[in-house]
Design a protein around this motif. Sequence first.
Motif, mmCIF file in Angstrom:
data_model
loop_
_atom_site.group_PDB
_atom_site.id
_atom_site.type_symbol
_atom_site.label_atom_id
_atom_site.label_comp_id
_atom_site.label_asym_id
_atom_site.label_seq_id
_atom_site.Cartn_x
_atom_site.Cartn_y
_atom_site.Cartn_z
ATOM 1 N N ASN A 42 49.901 147.324 79.272
ATOM 2 C CA ASN A 42 48.962 146.467 78.539
ATOM 3 C C ASN A 42 47.712 146.183 79.359
ATOM 4 O O ASN A 42 46.595 146.228 78.839
ATOM 5 C CB ASN A 42 49.652 145.169 78.151
ATOM 6 N N ASN A 72 44.100 147.492 78.248
ATOM 7 C CA ASN A 72 43.044 146.491 78.058
ATOM 8 C C ASN A 72 41.804 146.896 78.846
ATOM 9 O O ASN A 72 40.686 146.810 78.336
ATOM 10 C CB ASN A 72 43.506 145.113 78.541
ATOM 11 N N ALA A 86 38.150 147.995 77.468
ATOM 12 C CA ALA A 86 36.938 147.246 77.787
ATOM 13 C C ALA A 86 35.799 148.166 78.230
ATOM 14 O O ALA A 86 34.649 147.771 78.242
ATOM 15 C CB ALA A 86 37.255 146.222 78.896
ATOM 16 N N ASP A 94 38.332 146.670 86.472
ATOM 17 C CA ASP A 94 37.576 147.586 85.614
ATOM 18 C C ASP A 94 36.093 147.279 85.734
ATOM 19 O O ASP A 94 35.703 146.278 86.335
ATOM 20 C CB ASP A 94 38.052 147.497 84.161
ATOM 21 N N LEU A 140 42.794 133.754 76.516
ATOM 22 C CA LEU A 140 43.412 135.049 76.817
ATOM 23 C C LEU A 140 44.893 135.136 76.491
ATOM 24 O O LEU A 140 45.361 136.083 75.881
ATOM 25 C CB LEU A 140 43.272 135.335 78.321
ATOM 26 N N PHE A 155 45.476 136.054 69.949
ATOM 27 C CA PHE A 155 44.043 136.046 70.264
ATOM 28 C C PHE A 155 43.619 137.451 70.648
ATOM 29 O O PHE A 155 44.119 138.037 71.605
ATOM 30 C CB PHE A 155 43.721 135.068 71.402
ATOM 31 N N THR A 156 42.682 137.951 69.852
ATOM 32 C CA THR A 156 42.176 139.306 70.148
ATOM 33 C C THR A 156 40.717 139.409 69.731
ATOM 34 O O THR A 156 40.271 138.696 68.842
ATOM 35 C CB THR A 156 43.001 140.384 69.422
ATOM 36 N N THR A 157 40.000 140.252 70.456
ATOM 37 C CA THR A 157 38.607 140.492 70.053
ATOM 38 C C THR A 157 38.469 141.897 69.493
ATOM 39 O O THR A 157 37.374 142.350 69.214
ATOM 40 C CB THR A 157 37.673 140.330 71.268
ATOM 41 N N LYS A 158 39.631 142.547 69.346
ATOM 42 C CA LYS A 158 39.592 143.948 68.905
ATOM 43 C C LYS A 158 40.082 144.056 67.476
ATOM 44 O O LYS A 158 41.007 143.339 67.074
ATOM 45 C CB LYS A 158 40.513 144.803 69.795
ATOM 46 N N GLY A 217 43.664 145.208 67.595
ATOM 47 C CA GLY A 217 44.542 144.497 68.551
ATOM 48 C C GLY A 217 45.488 143.532 67.862
ATOM 49 O O GLY A 217 45.202 143.048 66.770
ATOM 50 N N THR A 218 46.628 143.302 68.509
ATOM 51 C CA THR A 218 47.555 142.302 67.965
ATOM 52 C C THR A 218 47.333 140.945 68.635
ATOM 53 O O THR A 218 47.758 139.923 68.127
ATOM 54 C CB THR A 218 49.015 142.682 68.234
ATOM 55 N N GLY A 219 46.686 140.951 69.786
ATOM 56 C CA GLY A 219 46.501 139.686 70.541
ATOM 57 C C GLY A 219 47.789 139.195 71.142
ATOM 58 O O GLY A 219 47.889 138.050 71.563
ATOM 59 N N LEU A 224 48.741 140.042 76.231
ATOM 60 C CA LEU A 224 48.704 139.130 77.374
ATOM 61 C C LEU A 224 49.692 137.976 77.204
ATOM 62 O O LEU A 224 50.289 137.515 78.176
ATOM 63 C CB LEU A 224 47.289 138.596 77.579
ATOM 64 N N THR A 260 36.172 143.047 84.956
ATOM 65 C CA THR A 260 37.252 142.072 84.992
ATOM 66 C C THR A 260 38.295 142.490 86.005
ATOM 67 O O THR A 260 38.484 143.674 86.230
ATOM 68 C CB THR A 260 37.915 141.994 83.600
HETATM 69 P P1 ADP Z 1 44.806 142.938 72.450
HETATM 70 O O1 ADP Z 1 44.717 143.943 73.536
HETATM 71 O O2 ADP Z 1 45.725 143.315 71.365
HETATM 72 O O3 ADP Z 1 43.481 142.489 71.975
HETATM 73 P P2 ADP Z 1 45.643 141.270 74.572
HETATM 74 O O4 ADP Z 1 46.446 140.068 74.624
HETATM 75 O O5 ADP Z 1 46.086 142.434 75.426
HETATM 76 O O6 ADP Z 1 45.475 141.679 73.077
HETATM 77 O O7 ADP Z 1 44.169 140.907 74.993
HETATM 78 C C1 ADP Z 1 43.551 139.838 74.433
HETATM 79 C C2 ADP Z 1 42.060 139.881 74.581
HETATM 80 O O8 ADP Z 1 41.686 139.684 75.911
HETATM 81 C C3 ADP Z 1 41.428 141.140 74.206
HETATM 82 O O9 ADP Z 1 41.225 141.219 72.815
HETATM 83 C C4 ADP Z 1 40.118 141.118 74.984
HETATM 84 O O10 ADP Z 1 39.144 140.419 74.312
HETATM 85 C C5 ADP Z 1 40.496 140.354 76.204
HETATM 86 N N1 ADP Z 1 40.704 141.240 77.353
HETATM 87 C C6 ADP Z 1 41.877 141.589 77.882
HETATM 88 N N2 ADP Z 1 41.729 142.359 78.952
HETATM 89 C C7 ADP Z 1 40.392 142.512 79.108
HETATM 90 C C8 ADP Z 1 39.578 143.251 80.062
HETATM 91 N N3 ADP Z 1 40.141 143.999 81.020
HETATM 92 N N4 ADP Z 1 38.220 143.187 79.917
HETATM 93 C C9 ADP Z 1 37.668 142.432 78.913
HETATM 94 N N5 ADP Z 1 38.401 141.747 78.018
HETATM 95 C C10 ADP Z 1 39.735 141.786 78.106
#
Ligand code: ADP
Length: 669
Positions: A565, A569, A573, A598, A611, A616-619, A622-624, A627, A652
Motif C-alpha cells: 500500500n 501510494n 503520487a 517519493d 490520512l 478518506f481518499t483523494t483518488k 481509491g478505497t481510502g 492507510l 512525501t
Molecule cells: P487510497 O490509496 O485508496 O486513496 P490510502 O489510505 O492508501 O487510500 O491513502 C489515502 C490518501 O492519502 C490518498 O488518497 C492520498 O491522497 C494520500 N496519500 C497517501 N500516500 C501518499 C503519498 N505518498 N503522496 C501523496 N499523498 C498520499
Amino acid sequence: MKLRRISTKFVLAVLAAVIVPFCGFAVFVDQTVAKRSLEVVKQALVGLATDLAREVDREIEHRRGEIALWTADPRTHEAIVEARSDRERTTWGVAETRAVAAGRRPGGPDRNHRREQTLAFDRYVENSRVYDLLLLVDADGRLVSVNCRGPDGAPLPELQLDRLFAWDFGAEGWFDQVVRSGEALVDHHRSERLGLRIPDDPSDLPRTYHIGIARAIHDVPGGEFAGALLGLVNWKTFDDLLRAPLVKDYFRGMVPEDVVPSPYAWIWGADADTILAHQDPRLIEERVSGELVNLPQMVADARSGTPGEAGLFREYTFHGVRKNAAFKQCAAGTSGFGWFVGVGINNEDIFAVTEELTALLYKGTAGVLLACVLWVLVIARRTTKPILALQTHTRRVAEGDLSARIEIGSRDELGELADAFNAMTRDLSENREALIKAEKDAAWREMARQIAHDIKNPLTPMKLSLDLLRRARAERRGDLEEILDRTLALMDRQVDNLREIATDFYEFTGGRKPVPQRLDTRTQVDEVLELHGAWAQERGVSIHIEGESRVVWADPGKLRRVLTNLVSNALQAMDEGGRLLVRIELPDESRVRIEILDTGAGLSPEARERLFEPFFTTKGEGTGLGLAISKRVVEEMGGDIELEPRADAPGTVARLDLPTPPEVARPMP
Ligand code: ADP
Ligand code: MG
C-alpha cells in the motif's frame, strides 16, 4: 471535607444565633437587675432602720410614762414621808423587805406604806417583765423601798438588798440631774454592782445591762423635792426588739426558702461608735472604730448623716463578707438617748435572685444550645447525605456510567435535585443510545455505499470489454483473437482488482490476528518492489534501496500488504515520473525503520490530518482504506506508522517502525 464544613457552618450559625442573644440577656440581667435589687434593698434597709429606731423611741417613751405615773401616785410620796418620819425610830431595810418577800408582815403600824410600795413594785416588776428594779429613793439619796422579787418571782438575794440599802444614790449623776430638772435618763450600763452575775450563756449577756429612767417626787406639785423613783429597764427589752423576726422576714423572699436571710440589726451609742446591742454578744461595749471591729468609716458615715434622717453606710466588708447597711438615730435629749440603730445585709443575699436568674439563664442557654446543636447536626447530616450521594453519582456519570440513579426519600429541594439528576442521566443514556444507533447506521450505509462503488468501478470496463468481444465475434472480425487477448488480460486485472478490494474490506473488518515471526526486511521490501517494477517503469519512476537488512518481528502477509500500500501510494503520487527510495535504518536496539520516500505531489493539509481515516481518499478509484488498515495492522504488531512531507525535497516520506524480535536484532549473515 467540604460537606463537613457545611455542618460546621450550620453549627456556628446556631451558636451565634443562640449564644449572642442569650449572653446579651444574661449580661443585661446581671447589670440591670442587680442594680435594681441593690436599690430596692437599700430602701428596705432604710425603712427598716427607721422602723426599729421608732420602736426604740416608743419603748423609752412608754417606760418614761410608767415612771411618771409611779411618781404621780400619792402612795409613792407617802412611802417617802413614812420613811422620813420613821428614820429617827426604826429602819426599813433588808430584813423588812425579805419579810415581805417571804409573805410576812413586818411589825409596826408605821411601815404600811413602804410595805405596800414594795408589794406594788413586785407586782409591776413581775407583770411588766421589763424592769429589774424599781427603786424609791428619798431626798438624801437613801433607798426607801425596792421590789423584793425579781421578774422571775424569786426573792432578791440578801446580799443584793444589803448593798442597795447601803448605797448612797445621792452621789450618782442621775440623782443630781433629777434634783435639778426633775427627770434623768441613765444610758446603757453594766449592772454588776446591783448583784447581777455575768451569765454563762453569752446570749443572756444583755440581761446584765440596763438603762435607767428616773423622775423626781415632790411633796406637793412644784413644791419641795422629796425623793426620786429610778426604774432599771433590762437591756434585754431592746435586745429583743432588734431580734424581732421582722428584720429577717423583711427579706425572706429574696433568698431561697431553706436559707435564713442574713440581715440583722444593732444599736450603737450616741457616739456612733460604742456597740450597745449586736447579734454577737461579744461585741457589746466594743468600739466600731476599735481594733476588733475596725470599721471607722462606718462611724464617720453615721456621724456625718443628716440629724433626724436615716442614712446609708458605704458598702463595707465585715468578717470577709461584703455588706450594705442603713442607720437611723433615735430620739435624743430628754426623750431619748440618741442611739444609732443600724440594719445590715450581706450582698450575697441582695444578689441571690440575680444570681439564681443568671444561673438559670446560663443553664437554659446551655440546654437550648445543646438541643440546637444536636438538631442542626441531624439536619446537616440529612442535607449532606443526599449531597454526598449526588456527588458520587455525578462522578459515576462523568465516568460514563449512565445507569446511575439516586434514591432520595426527602420531598424537599434536594429531592427535586435528585429527581432532576435522575431525569438528566436517563435522557443522556437515551440520547447516547440513539446517537450510537445513528452512528452505526451511518457507518454501515457508508460501508455499503463504498463497497457498491468499489465493485462497480471494475465492472464497467469488464462489461464494455465483453460487449466489444461479443460484437467482434458476431461480425466475425479478423482481429477477434487480439480482442479476446485484450479482454482476457483486462478481465484478469479487474478480477485481481476486485479480489484486492474484497481483501481490503476483509482486512478492514478485522481480518485475522497477526502472527509475528522473524522476518528479513530486505527480502520483504524486494518482493514488493519487484511486483511493482513494471508499473513503475510504465510511470517513469526509478527505484532505489538504501541501508542494510534487518530482522523484524512481524506477520509476513500483513507486512507485505502494508508495504504494498505504501509503495503503490507513492507511485500513484508520482504521475509524471520520479524517484522512489526505500531506506532501512536501525534508530535503536528495539526498532527497525523502513522509510519510503517519493518525489510526488506531497500531502495537502487536509490529507495530512485525515490520512488514516477509513474511506478518506483523494483518488477516483481509491478505497481510502489502505492507510487506515495499515495503521491498525502495524499497531497490532507493536509498531508505528506516520506520513509527512519530505524535509529535503518535494514529496512525501512514509515512515514505518517495526519491533525487532524478542532477542537482540543482528544483521543477517
Ligand atoms: P487510497 O490509496 O485508496 O486513496 P490510502 O489510505 O492508501 O487510500 O491513502 C489515502 C490518501 O492519502 C490518498 O488518497 C492520498 O491522497 C494520500 N496519500 C497517501 N500516500 C501518499 C503519498 N505518498 N503522496 C501523496 N499523498 C498520499
Ligand atoms: Mg492506497
